[in-house]
Design an enzyme around this catalytic site. Sequence first.
Site, short mmCIF file in Angstrom:
data_model
loop_
_atom_site.label_atom_id
_atom_site.label_comp_id
_atom_site.label_asym_id
_atom_site.label_seq_id
_atom_site.Cartn_x
_atom_site.Cartn_y
_atom_site.Cartn_z
N GLU A 238 0.88 -1.18 0.00
CA GLU A 238 0.00 0.00 0.00
C GLU A 238 0.91 1.21 0.00
O GLU A 238 1.58 1.50 0.98
CB GLU A 238 -0.90 -0.03 1.23
CG GLU A 238 -2.11 0.91 1.10
CD GLU A 238 -1.82 2.31 1.61
OE1 GLU A 238 -1.40 3.16 0.78
OE2 GLU A 238 -2.00 2.55 2.80
N CYS A 272 -2.82 8.62 3.41
CA CYS A 272 -2.61 8.04 2.08
C CYS A 272 -3.84 8.17 1.20
O CYS A 272 -3.72 8.37 -0.01
CB CYS A 272 -2.18 6.58 2.20
SG CYS A 272 -3.36 5.54 3.09
#
Length: 489
Positions: A238, A272
């Site tokens: 990720e 994020c």
Amino acid sequence: MTAVLTGETFESFNPATGEVVGTYPVHTAEQVEAAVAKARDAAAWWESLGFAGRAERLAAWRAALAKRMPELGAVITEETGKPAGDAQLELVLAIEHLAWAAKHARKVLGPQRRAPGLLLSNQAATVEYQPLGVVGVIGPWNYPVYTPLGSVSYALAAGNAVVFKPSEFTPGVGKWLVESFAEAVPEHPVLQLVTGLGETGAALTKAGVDKIAFTGSAATGKKVMASAAETLTPVVIEAGGKDPLLVDADADLDAAADATVWGAFSNAGQTCAGVERVYVHEHVYDEFVAKVVTKAEAVDAGTQYGPMTMPAQLDIVRRHIDDALAAGGRALVGGRDAVGDRYVKPTVLVDVSEDCSAVREETFGPTVTIAKVADMDEAVEKANDSAYGLGSTVFSKARGMELARRLRTGQTAINAPLSFAGIASLPFGGSGESGFGRIHGPEGLREFARPKSIARQRFTAPIALTSFARSKKTEAIVGKLIAKLHGKG
């Protein structure tokens, strides 16, 4: 301040004050390998408990996390600088995910029947998911509990032991998590901690784990993949995003503006899946921008969000703002003077060229660009014109689902900010520079297990196909049968 090496230890700091808050060991490659070896033995015991035994122990850990939230929240605030309320929000979401993973592991990973088909109707077909063994988790600093536990919780529920390497900026949070787990599960070191800088993380990728779960920058993610490739160790990555928010002509503008401000500035923009780009229908652009400006001007850096946890990020934020302004963009809130020594004030940029770094690169700071579009087709096209593909948000009363499906991202929230992150049953992950693989939900459980297919003969088949005793007559019968079943297209 950046983590500082002192002999074979390093120091972590409170980014709001610069105060040293802890000293931790720099674990060597040999020490990391030893931890993985211990985890290998612990994994066998942990798997032997079965789903019910693991769920019972994970429930005890969950209860400890819930009861001691203020204690752990204080450690989060000390190492990241984020307000207590934001630390609590992170913990609440992490606990919800832990509860879901433990509760649903048996249903998702347990034996499932599959249809054997006509030719092998004498067989019973099943598939189940077995633990990988030992999972290495390399966590980030921006959400030092919620994000790594998105891997740790699901890996543990699936029956694996875990070796956890937290960010060098938040080692105290990692230590607290591992010690609290050991109190709930004292029998074996099912969850272990290794601390250090990048070299320690690199050592973990080469230490013989069965999978690596990494969260961080795309550049570091590529290094992790390259290192893991030497031993064909699978990875789930990720790696951040440049997430868009779309505002249609029929959107609730107050809600969209509020989501923009929260998504862009909460946690000092160090999210994020935070909002970094906004594309607004020209019919509502001026009104929407005015609402965002009013709300952004009311956000106080230092009170409603904390400092930049990683000092080097200040230079990136400053460069993106300067690049946008130099290319003709305008700062309606904040701007060049918004970047201080530790904090960055909210910055709203408009008229920014799509070629600017503020639009193309992940900023990871409290800034947002807002662009006017003729229609939602243009909005989708510009939103998808990115190397990243993590999250996205749509505000539209009539076309929310349609627009969400057209966005090339792993997840989309409609008419609410970042809601997908709080729903434990939904998988989370991206594509392109945002990485690959999924955490959370059934997909997250299966990410940390290997499928095992089993075919069991229930009775002898009247037609033997897998035998040298097969006759020409049998072959003719099978040929006619298949032609009749499938020959008509």
